[in-house]
Design a protein around this motif. Structure first.
Motif, mmCIF file in Angstrom:
data_model
loop_
_atom_site.group_PDB
_atom_site.id
_atom_site.type_symbol
_atom_site.label_atom_id
_atom_site.label_comp_id
_atom_site.label_asym_id
_atom_site.label_seq_id
_atom_site.Cartn_x
_atom_site.Cartn_y
_atom_site.Cartn_z
ATOM 1 N N THR A 154 22.236 -22.124 -28.543
ATOM 2 C CA THR A 154 23.532 -22.048 -27.863
ATOM 3 C C THR A 154 24.696 -22.418 -28.769
ATOM 4 O OG1 THR A 154 23.260 -24.318 -27.032
ATOM 5 C CG2 THR A 154 22.491 -22.513 -25.607
ATOM 6 N N GLN A 155 24.459 -23.308 -29.734
ATOM 7 C CA GLN A 155 25.525 -23.742 -30.636
ATOM 8 C C GLN A 155 25.474 -23.045 -31.988
ATOM 9 O OE1 GLN A 155 25.635 -28.061 -30.813
ATOM 10 N NE2 GLN A 155 25.160 -28.237 -28.612
ATOM 11 N N SER A 156 24.573 -22.072 -32.123
ATOM 12 C CA SER A 156 24.435 -21.303 -33.368
ATOM 13 C C SER A 156 24.284 -22.212 -34.589
ATOM 14 C CB SER A 156 25.635 -20.366 -33.550
ATOM 15 O OG SER A 156 25.704 -19.422 -32.508
ATOM 16 N N HIS A 158 22.869 -23.252 -37.823
ATOM 17 C CA HIS A 158 22.143 -22.676 -38.958
ATOM 18 C C HIS A 158 21.427 -21.376 -38.590
ATOM 19 C CE1 HIS A 158 23.125 -26.097 -41.392
ATOM 20 N NE2 HIS A 158 22.488 -26.948 -40.598
ATOM 21 N N THR A 159 22.039 -20.550 -37.770
ATOM 22 C CA THR A 159 21.440 -19.246 -37.455
ATOM 23 C C THR A 159 21.446 -18.354 -38.694
ATOM 24 O OG1 THR A 159 23.606 -18.500 -36.661
ATOM 25 C CG2 THR A 159 22.052 -19.322 -35.015
ATOM 26 N N ASP A 160 20.457 -17.465 -38.787
ATOM 27 C CA ASP A 160 20.359 -16.615 -39.968
ATOM 28 C C ASP A 160 20.004 -15.163 -39.629
ATOM 29 O OD1 ASP A 160 17.770 -17.009 -39.170
ATOM 30 O OD2 ASP A 160 17.089 -17.963 -41.028
ATOM 31 N N ILE A 161 20.082 -14.806 -38.351
ATOM 32 C CA ILE A 161 19.833 -13.431 -37.933
ATOM 33 C C ILE A 161 20.760 -13.107 -36.769
ATOM 34 C CG2 ILE A 161 18.018 -13.918 -36.240
ATOM 35 C CD1 ILE A 161 17.806 -11.072 -38.777
ATOM 36 N N THR A 162 21.261 -11.883 -36.720
ATOM 37 C CA THR A 162 22.141 -11.440 -35.641
ATOM 38 C C THR A 162 21.459 -10.337 -34.857
ATOM 39 O OG1 THR A 162 24.136 -11.969 -36.905
ATOM 40 C CG2 THR A 162 24.391 -10.448 -35.053
ATOM 41 N N ILE A 163 21.417 -10.481 -33.544
ATOM 42 C CA ILE A 163 20.825 -9.474 -32.663
ATOM 43 C C ILE A 163 21.956 -8.681 -32.031
ATOM 44 C CG2 ILE A 163 19.396 -9.056 -30.635
ATOM 45 C CD1 ILE A 163 17.927 -11.654 -31.275
ATOM 46 N N ASN A 164 22.056 -7.410 -32.378
ATOM 47 C CA ASN A 164 23.052 -6.517 -31.806
ATOM 48 C C ASN A 164 22.447 -5.803 -30.606
ATOM 49 O OD1 ASN A 164 25.042 -7.037 -33.814
ATOM 50 N ND2 ASN A 164 23.996 -5.629 -35.208
ATOM 51 N N VAL A 165 23.061 -6.026 -29.432
ATOM 52 C CA VAL A 165 22.547 -5.364 -28.228
ATOM 53 C C VAL A 165 23.092 -3.947 -28.156
ATOM 54 C CG1 VAL A 165 22.375 -5.473 -25.727
ATOM 55 C CG2 VAL A 165 22.272 -7.567 -27.082
ATOM 56 N N ASP A 166 24.395 -3.789 -28.164
ATOM 57 C CA ASP A 166 25.039 -2.494 -28.360
ATOM 58 C C ASP A 166 26.498 -2.761 -28.700
ATOM 59 O OD1 ASP A 166 26.595 -2.646 -25.891
ATOM 60 O OD2 ASP A 166 24.732 -2.166 -24.847
ATOM 61 N N ASP A 167 27.234 -1.702 -29.066
ATOM 62 C CA ASP A 167 28.598 -1.876 -29.559
ATOM 63 C C ASP A 167 29.530 -2.456 -28.511
ATOM 64 O OD1 ASP A 167 27.848 -0.910 -32.001
ATOM 65 O OD2 ASP A 167 28.462 1.159 -31.562
ATOM 66 N N SER A 168 29.245 -2.189 -27.238
ATOM 67 C CA SER A 168 30.190 -2.601 -26.197
ATOM 68 C C SER A 168 29.944 -4.009 -25.679
ATOM 69 C CB SER A 168 30.126 -1.614 -25.019
ATOM 70 O OG SER A 168 28.826 -1.598 -24.451
ATOM 71 N N HIS A 169 28.767 -4.583 -25.960
ATOM 72 C CA HIS A 169 28.457 -5.888 -25.397
ATOM 73 C C HIS A 169 28.241 -6.976 -26.440
ATOM 74 C CE1 HIS A 169 27.465 -3.322 -21.855
ATOM 75 N NE2 HIS A 169 28.028 -4.327 -21.228
ATOM 76 N N GLY A 170 28.433 -6.675 -27.691
ATOM 77 C CA GLY A 170 28.418 -7.721 -28.692
ATOM 78 C C GLY A 170 27.042 -8.083 -29.200
ATOM 79 N N SER A 171 26.901 -9.319 -29.660
ATOM 80 C CA SER A 171 25.692 -9.739 -30.344
ATOM 81 C C SER A 171 25.377 -11.197 -30.040
ATOM 82 C CB SER A 171 25.855 -9.542 -31.856
ATOM 83 O OG SER A 171 26.941 -10.321 -32.340
ATOM 84 N N LYS A 173 23.432 -14.625 -32.019
ATOM 85 C CA LYS A 173 22.873 -15.170 -33.254
ATOM 86 C C LYS A 173 21.616 -15.985 -32.946
ATOM 87 C CE LYS A 173 27.187 -15.295 -35.893
ATOM 88 N NZ LYS A 173 26.712 -14.257 -36.843
ATOM 89 N N ALA A 174 20.626 -15.874 -33.846
ATOM 90 C CA ALA A 174 19.343 -16.551 -33.628
ATOM 91 C C ALA A 174 18.763 -16.975 -34.974
ATOM 92 C CB ALA A 174 18.395 -15.633 -32.876
#
Length: 326
Positions: A154-156, A158-171, A173-174
């Motif tokens: 929830t606080q991101s 040291h996240t090191d990967i980004t999950i893109n759901v789609d262009d309209s709903h953002g991403s 971090k995990a």
């Protein structure tokens, strides 16, 4: 069917006792059977005034139960000759539920009980508490570690990967390590020179942002019960896609808990699609052994027009076997 005269067949919220060769002026008591968190007994007395009794075995938690109970001559006809609807009945192990029937019973019949809702009586006089299966949450043992993982997400931190759901709903971090530890598919992505590893992104286009967040919450051990129920179909799909066995089994266990006439055909197709044997067996039993197929004739007709032929064939074999055994 080979079963004892005292065996009660059960599924998540149904109990069915087939009575054979019950003489007049006689008494029969069932073996114990488990529904929800209690073991139960049924007993029946056949006389000029007949009597049926349902009661739980001794427990520190006294159940308050709503249920429908019917006496049937056979599953094939599925027309009750006696029927009672019970709402919020307190069932102690000493008293239970007693149903007096003003006529002698036939020698062969079926006792069929639909358990609709369970509560537990409070010893302190407080409001009764609903029973809600949630073993998938109880399996996580270390609350401190889970809280830390949750804050990492929830606080991101040291996240090191980004999950893109789609262009309209953002991403979202995990963390690679968390995803790789849970899923061999993710582990393979991060272990080879794939674009997900090179660009530090994963694209998930077949789930909503809310379902994806719930998926991550499960992987990090912070998912809530209601959140899980809301998204469990999407979570089952994700479990299958990313080869996450424990999530797959959690979804199957949850889907087993609330099979009813409105969802049983959908659940049967889901069980076939995702190869969930326990869910398929439970749906088959609900439709065939417990005779619910007669309550959804129109829906079943539509189901036959669209369902997989192999699944339909398997279902009809179950029907024929059940009728042959009656």
């Amino acid at each position: 069917m080979n079963q004892s005269l005292y065996t009660v067949q059960t599924t998540s919220r149904l109990a069915q006792w087939t009575i054979r060769n019950l003489p007049s002026s006689s008494y029969r008591k069932s073996d114990p059977f488990r529904i929800a968190i209690w073991n139960w007994h049924l007993s029946v007395e056949n006389n000029r005034v007949s009597c049926l009794k349902l009661y739980p075995q001794f427990s520190n938690l006294t159940p308050i139960v709503s249920f429908n109970i019917r006496f049937l001559t056979s599953l094939r006809h599925h027309k009750p000759f006696a029927h009672s609807e019970i709402k919020d009945k307190l069932l102690s192990n000493t008293e239970g539920f007693v149903w007096l029937i003003e006529v002698p019973l036939p020698s062969n019949f079926i006792i069929h009980i639909d358990f609709l809702h369970f509560k537990t009586a409070s010893p302190n006089g407080e409001e009764p508490c609903s029973i809600c299966p949630s073993r998938f949450l109880e399996q996580r043992s270390n609350a401190t570690a889970l809280d830390s993982l949750g804050r990492m997400l929830t606080q991101s931190i040291h996240t090191d990967i980004t999950i893109n759901v789609d262009d309209s709903h953002g991403s979202i971090k995990a963390h690679r390590a968390v995803l790789a530890a849970q899923s061999p598919v993710f582990r393979s992505m991060f272990s080879h020179n794939l674009k997900e590893n090179h660009h530090s992104t994963i694209n998930i286009s077949d789930m909503s942002i809310e379902a994806t967040q719930s998926f991550l919450n499960y992987l990090y051990g912070t998912i809530k019960h209601e959140e899980f129920l809301t998204h469990r179909m999407a979570l089952l799909h994700a479990a299958d896609k990313y080869d996450i066995y424990d999530l797959r089994e959690t979804c199957q266990e949850s889907l087993l808990q609330d099979i009813d006439a409105d969802n049983v055909l959908e659940r049967l197709q889901i069980a076939s699609l995702y190869q969930l044997p326990n869910l398929k067996t439970a749906c088959m039993n609900y439709l065939v052994k417990f005779g619910k197929i007669f309550d959804i004739r129109d829906d079943f007709t539509s189901f036959l027009q669209t369902a997989d032929r192999e699944l339909i064939s398997e279902l009809f074999h179950q029907i024929l076997d059940a009728w042959t055994g009656l």
